[in-house]
Design an enzyme around this catalytic site. Structure first.
Site, mmCIF file in Angstrom:
data_model
loop_
_atom_site.group_PDB
_atom_site.id
_atom_site.type_symbol
_atom_site.label_atom_id
_atom_site.label_comp_id
_atom_site.label_asym_id
_atom_site.label_seq_id
_atom_site.Cartn_x
_atom_site.Cartn_y
_atom_site.Cartn_z
ATOM 1 N N ASP A 1 -78.379 55.597 0.813
ATOM 2 C CA ASP A 1 -78.507 55.239 2.230
ATOM 3 C C ASP A 1 -79.144 53.857 2.372
ATOM 4 O O ASP A 1 -79.841 53.387 1.463
ATOM 5 C CB ASP A 1 -79.396 56.256 2.966
ATOM 6 C CG ASP A 1 -78.780 57.639 2.963
ATOM 7 O OD1 ASP A 1 -77.550 57.751 2.788
ATOM 8 O OD2 ASP A 1 -79.545 58.611 3.142
HETATM 9 N N1 URA Z 1 -79.918 61.822 -0.451
HETATM 10 C C1 URA Z 1 -80.149 61.210 0.726
HETATM 11 O O1 URA Z 1 -80.457 61.847 1.723
HETATM 12 N N2 URA Z 1 -80.022 59.864 0.763
HETATM 13 C C2 URA Z 1 -79.724 59.103 -0.313
HETATM 14 O O2 URA Z 1 -79.640 57.875 -0.211
HETATM 15 C C3 URA Z 1 -79.494 59.757 -1.533
HETATM 16 C C4 URA Z 1 -79.598 61.123 -1.576
#
Ligand code: URA
Length: 239
Positions: free
Chosen positions: A105
């Protein structure tokens, strides 16, 4: 660069399947430097020798793998959107050839692999390979031993999806390490959301044995795999 077999070199250069390129070689279509080579297992150094098909030079694309410690406010997409692409932090001449292994993310930091090799991307992202990924996570309230037990079984993470069993190791009241072998969209945030907790920080420590901590990378810094590391990681997909 170590030596490669002529049939593998041609197959990697998209000249067709191994059996098709063997036929091309046996029929005398391929020269290495000025010599016709009819032996498919002929080995040579593609950085030093030139290969020709019907007297046309076949350009050699060197494979590369990078490990970057992703900072916040970069996205795992090949194009800039609301935030810049993570590829902006890598050598610009490779921009078009690079593929990002999975997604973090925009507000997640940590270990991310980036490569020229599409098969490697598939290997690390295909669910059947169950690659372990460990994250440091900080949340807004207390993480309890009951949660450590609960994540060992599938958790309803909404939208009809369930997490696979994973491992949670409490570090402090509000921080932990969590290891998953899959990567559903926003999975860790959704697992903690199921316990009414909000993720405040998420940092991927490692993907399998690969970690930014091995190379002391600060956020935004990357490491380019050396020949030995490259051969090792490419051996996962048959070299
Ligand atoms: N899980 C999440 O919620 N975000 C990420 O970036 C990776 C795994």
């Amino acid at each position: 660069m170590s030596k490669v077999r002529l049939d593998k070199f041609l197959a990697d250069a998209n000249f067709g399947t191994r059996s098709h390129v063997k036929t091309l070689i046996k029929h005398g279509f391929i020269k290495v430097n000025s010599e016709v080579i009819k032996n498919p297992s002929f080995s040579f150094d593609p950085l030093k020798e030139k290969v020709f098909y019907n007297d046309q030079l076949i350009s050699y694309e060197e494979e590369a793998v990078f490990l970057i410690n992703k900072p916040k406010d970069y996205i795992c997409s090949n194009i800039d959107e609301l935030y810049p692409s993570i590829l902006n932090l890598l050598p610009s001449e490779l921009f078009k050839k690079l593929k990002i292994v999975g997604r973090l993310d925009v507000d997640t930091t940590g270990t991310l692999l980036i490569t020229t090799n599409g098969k490697l991307v598939n290997y690390f992202t295909h669910p059947k390979n169950s690659i372990n990924k460990t994250y440091f996570v900080k949340v807004n309230h207390k993480i309890t031993p009951a949660m450590v037990e609960a994540v060992k079984r599938p958790i309803d993470i909404g939208k009809g999806e369930f997490s696979l069993p994973c491992e949670l190791e409490i570090i402090s009241d509000d921080s932990a390490k969590i290891t998953l072998s899959e990567g559903k969209y926003h999975e860790i945030k959704r697992i903690f959301h199921a316990f009414n907790l909000e993720v405040l920080e998420l940092d991927r420590l490692n993907i399998d044995k690969y970690s930014y901590t091995n190379y002391n990378l600060k956020q935004g810094e990357y490491y380019k795999f050396n020949e030995e590391e490259l051969n090792d990681i490419l051996s996962l997909i048959g070299g």
